[in-house]
Structures are given as C-alpha cells and as structure tokens.
Scaffold this motif. Structure first.
Motif, PDB file in Angstrom:
ATOM      1  N   GLU A 210       0.819  -1.222   0.000  1.00  0.00           N
ATOM      2  CA  GLU A 210       0.000   0.000   0.000  1.00  0.00           C
ATOM      3  C   GLU A 210       0.852   1.271   0.000  1.00  0.00           C
ATOM      4  O   GLU A 210       0.319   2.379   0.027  1.00  0.00           O
ATOM      5  N   GLY A 211       2.158   1.098  -0.007  1.00  0.00           N
ATOM      6  CA  GLY A 211       3.055   2.246   0.031  1.00  0.00           C
ATOM      7  C   GLY A 211       3.529   2.526   1.449  1.00  0.00           C
ATOM      8  O   GLY A 211       3.049   1.937   2.422  1.00  0.00           O
ATOM      9  N   VAL A 212       4.503   3.416   1.559  1.00  0.00           N
ATOM     10  CA  VAL A 212       5.055   3.770   2.874  1.00  0.00           C
ATOM     11  C   VAL A 212       4.524   5.139   3.294  1.00  0.00           C
ATOM     12  O   VAL A 212       4.203   5.988   2.463  1.00  0.00           O
ATOM     13  N   ASP A 213       4.453   5.348   4.595  1.00  0.00           N
ATOM     14  CA  ASP A 213       3.916   6.611   5.107  1.00  0.00           C
ATOM     15  C   ASP A 213       4.933   7.745   5.065  1.00  0.00           C
ATOM     16  O   ASP A 213       4.560   8.921   4.982  1.00  0.00           O
ATOM     17  N   ALA A 214       6.219   7.401   5.153  1.00  0.00           N
ATOM     18  CA  ALA A 214       7.260   8.427   5.165  1.00  0.00           C
ATOM     19  C   ALA A 214       8.542   7.864   4.580  1.00  0.00           C
ATOM     20  O   ALA A 214       8.849   6.682   4.747  1.00  0.00           O
ATOM     21  N   VAL A 215       9.287   8.732   3.900  1.00  0.00           N
ATOM     22  CA  VAL A 215      10.591   8.368   3.342  1.00  0.00           C
ATOM     23  C   VAL A 215      11.632   9.340   3.865  1.00  0.00           C
ATOM     24  O   VAL A 215      11.450  10.561   3.804  1.00  0.00           O
ATOM     25  N   PHE A 216      12.732   8.785   4.363  1.00  0.00           N
ATOM     26  CA  PHE A 216      13.888   9.562   4.809  1.00  0.00           C
ATOM     27  C   PHE A 216      14.991   9.315   3.789  1.00  0.00           C
ATOM     28  O   PHE A 216      15.619   8.275   3.774  1.00  0.00           O
ATOM     29  N   ASP A 217      15.206  10.304   2.902  1.00  0.00           N
ATOM     30  CA  ASP A 217      16.187  10.156   1.827  1.00  0.00           C
ATOM     31  C   ASP A 217      17.531  10.742   2.243  1.00  0.00           C
ATOM     32  O   ASP A 217      17.610  11.901   2.660  1.00  0.00           O
ATOM     33  N   THR A 218      18.584   9.945   2.113  1.00  0.00           N
ATOM     34  CA  THR A 218      19.935  10.396   2.414  1.00  0.00           C
ATOM     35  C   THR A 218      20.844  10.326   1.198  1.00  0.00           C
ATOM     36  O   THR A 218      22.051  10.541   1.324  1.00  0.00           O
ATOM     37  N   ILE A 219      20.271  10.055   0.024  1.00  0.00           N
ATOM     38  CA  ILE A 219      21.076   9.801  -1.169  1.00  0.00           C
ATOM     39  C   ILE A 219      20.780  10.801  -2.280  1.00  0.00           C
ATOM     40  O   ILE A 219      21.684  11.322  -2.931  1.00  0.00           O
ATOM     41  N   GLY A 220      19.496  11.067  -2.540  1.00  0.00           N
ATOM     42  CA  GLY A 220      19.117  11.995  -3.593  1.00  0.00           C
ATOM     43  C   GLY A 220      19.099  11.356  -4.965  1.00  0.00           C
ATOM     44  O   GLY A 220      19.238  10.132  -5.128  1.00  0.00           O
ATOM     45  N   GLY A 221      18.915  12.184  -5.999  1.00  0.00           N
ATOM     46  CA  GLY A 221      18.945  11.711  -7.378  1.00  0.00           C
ATOM     47  C   GLY A 221      17.872  10.691  -7.677  1.00  0.00           C
ATOM     48  O   GLY A 221      16.703  10.860  -7.316  1.00  0.00           O
ATOM     49  N   ASP A 222      18.268   9.597  -8.346  1.00  0.00           N
ATOM     50  CA  ASP A 222      17.320   8.562  -8.738  1.00  0.00           C
ATOM     51  C   ASP A 222      16.643   7.926  -7.525  1.00  0.00           C
ATOM     52  O   ASP A 222      15.470   7.534  -7.595  1.00  0.00           O
ATOM     53  N   GLY A 234      -1.014  10.612   0.927  1.00  0.00           N
ATOM     54  CA  GLY A 234      -0.772  11.425   2.111  1.00  0.00           C
ATOM     55  C   GLY A 234       0.600  11.214   2.724  1.00  0.00           C
ATOM     56  O   GLY A 234       0.902  11.773   3.789  1.00  0.00           O
ATOM     57  N   GLY A 235       1.433  10.418   2.052  1.00  0.00           N
ATOM     58  CA  GLY A 235       2.762  10.131   2.590  1.00  0.00           C
ATOM     59  C   GLY A 235       3.664  11.355   2.572  1.00  0.00           C
ATOM     60  O   GLY A 235       3.459  12.297   1.789  1.00  0.00           O
ATOM     61  N   ARG A 236       4.693  11.338   3.426  1.00  0.00           N
ATOM     62  CA  ARG A 236       5.593  12.477   3.566  1.00  0.00           C
ATOM     63  C   ARG A 236       7.000  12.096   3.146  1.00  0.00           C
ATOM     64  O   ARG A 236       7.419  10.946   3.317  1.00  0.00           O
ATOM     65  N   LEU A 237       7.723  13.085   2.638  1.00  0.00           N
ATOM     66  CA  LEU A 237       9.053  12.854   2.081  1.00  0.00           C
ATOM     67  C   LEU A 237      10.003  13.928   2.591  1.00  0.00           C
ATOM     68  O   LEU A 237       9.670  15.118   2.595  1.00  0.00           O
ATOM     69  N   ALA A 238      11.181  13.524   3.046  1.00  0.00           N
ATOM     70  CA  ALA A 238      12.211  14.464   3.470  1.00  0.00           C
ATOM     71  C   ALA A 238      13.556  13.987   2.967  1.00  0.00           C
ATOM     72  O   ALA A 238      13.824  12.784   2.910  1.00  0.00           O
ATOM     73  N   SER A 239      14.425  14.933   2.599  1.00  0.00           N
ATOM     74  CA  SER A 239      15.757  14.605   2.113  1.00  0.00           C
ATOM     75  C   SER A 239      16.792  15.501   2.772  1.00  0.00           C
ATOM     76  O   SER A 239      16.548  16.695   2.987  1.00  0.00           O
ATOM     77  N   ILE A 240      17.952  14.913   3.076  1.00  0.00           N
ATOM     78  CA  ILE A 240      19.087  15.699   3.543  1.00  0.00           C
ATOM     79  C   ILE A 240      20.137  15.805   2.451  1.00  0.00           C
ATOM     80  O   ILE A 240      21.204  16.375   2.676  1.00  0.00           O
ATOM     81  N   ALA A 241      19.818  15.259   1.270  1.00  0.00           N
ATOM     82  CA  ALA A 241      20.822  15.149   0.217  1.00  0.00           C
ATOM     83  C   ALA A 241      20.485  15.903  -1.061  1.00  0.00           C
ATOM     84  O   ALA A 241      21.386  16.205  -1.844  1.00  0.00           O
TER      85      ALA A 241
END
Length: 315
Positions: A210-222, A234-241
């Motif tokens: 059903e998908g994930v509720d949140a993604v913590f991205d540390t890589i970026g790009g693809d 309604g999922g949330r996305l954050a990136s440090i990269a």
C-alpha cells in the motif's frame, strides 16, 4: 595546541597536522578538552569548498563539528556545565574556522549536552550530528508516529543507522535500504533490509504493497525520484541530500545544533535505545586518512578521530 587545519580548499592533502591557535572562551562558551571527533561527509565537502556559497571560511580552518570530551573551563555566563563534566556536542557555527579536530575547542553552550555514561568517547563522538539529523527529520519534519511504515535510505550509514533505531523507538515499522553485507546489521537495529539498485521499487512494494507513510532520503537523485512513487496517499518525504525534494512536495532538511534535542538523544543512549557503531578510528595526526576513508563511502556506522590528552598548559 595541536590540531588539524587547512589554509585553502582542496583534497585531503590540504589537511595539515601541527600547531593551531588556542581557542578563546567567550561568555556563552565552554572550553572542552577533545577526546574524540567524528568524521562526517559534510567535513570533506566543506574542505573541498562545496559549501562556500553558504558558509564563509576564515582561514586557517580547523575542521570538524562533532565532539566528545571533558569540560576544562566554562565561560562566565555558563551555568549548565562545570569543569570535569563529560560532554558531547554538534559544534557548528555559521562560518568555518574553529572546529573540533584539535586538542581543545571552545563550544557554544547551545551545542552541548552531557555525554551518555554508557558510551565510550569514540562512540559518543558519533552521536551528535548524525543523531540530531535523524531525530530532527523523523520527529520534526516527518512527524513519524506509531504504526506507520518508514523507508530509510542508506540504513547502515551514520545517519541511517540512528534513524532506523529512532523510528523503531517511535513505534514505526522501518524498511531500510542497504547493501547485502549489511542486511544482518540493519535487522539488528530493528529494520527490514532491502537491497539497493535496479528493482528497488518492486522490493519495497513487496514489503509494503500500500506504500510507505514516510521516506527519509539520504542519497538523492534517482533514489529520491524512486521514493516519490513509493509513498502511500498522504505520505511524507524528506531529504538531507537533494533540494529537488521540494519540487515533490517534501522537506529539505539541514541539521541544526539543539541542546534539548541532543540531551534527548543522550538519554536514549543511556537507556540502551540507541547504539553507535564505530567502524574505524584514526589518531588526530591521520585525519587526512579518515577523510579519505569517509569519501570512499559504504561505511557502516561512524569513522572517528581520537585525540591524545594534551600535556603542557591549558589554553
């Protein structure tokens, strides 16, 4: 005092070991005798000039933002710490000059917390920047809650390994991307590992149809772009990269010093909720080698520089 410094941007070869200027201790600062300082990717990015557009460099620059050590002398306005207290800190100012890869550092009190008694100085040095990054993204940006499913990229790395533990402590189910050699490590942290590379989306969907509720991205790009399609409604996305995350409705996050957040992390470490894995240590005079190792990538946990106790007069 002895320390590491550089007088121009460049590769690891610009790092020099030798005498550096003694720190002055301002009213709201604490003089810390450094026992260990962790290496973070941002250290070599600063050294190579990638952050020049946002951080002035006042040469010579002593690099490093993470520290664990012992208070030598608090500034006149400081009541939180006394001589002999063991502390940790994310000692970042808004310019590059007075870092932690030296025998002493004058740390603003707003950057410090008491060192967790259960961690060695080497382990404790790896907690501030990576731990604050993980905590601030998960708790403040993504607002992860109990019962949610969170995808953490680079789950065996310095930030990722702490993010897995914090998200699990928050009551979330954690899926973490990692190379196959690190799958058991990620499981031990409380995550469900999936392998990087082609087919990543299918492997994540097999665990979370059903998908994930949140993604913590540390890589970026693809990796970031793939993550967008893995979000549940309604999922949330954050990136440090990768600031491209803003175009996908997500949050672009840069960690900030916060004594209260750092004390919370120290408390979790005291309780055994958080552990810090130190992959490799280097003596201060080999900081250039530690930078090289960090730039190779694929580090499990943290790389730490150790500092011998100084002799002679205290600054």
């Amino acid at each position: 005092m002895k320390g590491i410094s550089y007088t121009r941007y460049g590769g690891p070869e610009v790092l020099e070991y030798g005498e550096v200027r003694d720190p002055k201790v301002g009213p709201d600062q604490v003089l810390v005798e450094v026992r260990a300082a962790a290496v973070n990717p941002v250290d070599w990015k600063c050294r190579e000039g990638y952050l020049d557009s946002v951080l002035d460099a006042v040469f010579p620059v002593v690099p490093g933002w993470d520290v664990s050590g012992v208070v030598v002398r608090p500034g006149p306005a400081v009541t939180e710490f006394a001589a002999g207290d063991e502390v940790i800190g994310y000692v970042r100012e808004d310019f590059l000059s007075r870092g932690t890869f030296a025998q002493y550092v004058a740390a603003p009190v707003r950057t410090l917390a008491r060192k967790p008694a259960g961690l060695s100085f080497e382990e404790a040095a790896g907690l501030p920047l990576a731990g604050l990054t993980a905590y601030q993204v998960l708790v403040k940006a993504l607002e992860v809650g109990r019962g949610e499913t969170v995808l953490v990229h680079a789950a065996a790395g310095g930030v990722g390994s702490l993010a897995v533990q914090i998200a699990a402590h928050l009551g979330a189910r954690v899926i973490g991307t990692a190379s196959e050699r690190n799958h058991d490590y990620v499981r031990g942290l409380g995550g469900e590992p999936v392998t990087y590379g082609d087919g990543l989306a299918e492997r994540v969907r097999a665990l979370a149809p059903e998908g994930v509720d949140a993604v913590f991205d540390t890589i970026g790009g693809d990796t970031l772009r793939t993550s967008v399609d893995l979000l549940a409604p309604g999922g949330r996305l954050a990136s440090i990269a990768d600031p491209e995350v803003l175009g996908h409705g997500g949050r672009y996050c840069f960690v900030r010093p916060d004594a209260e957040d750092l004390a919370t992390l120290a408390g979790l470490a005291e309780q055994g909720v958080l552990t810090v894995h130190v992959e490799e240590t280097f003596p201060l005079e080999r900081t250039a080698d530690a930078h090289r190792r960090s730039q190779e990538g694929s580090t499990r946990g943290k790389i730490v520089v150790t500092v011998d106790r100084p002799g002679g007069e205290t600054p």
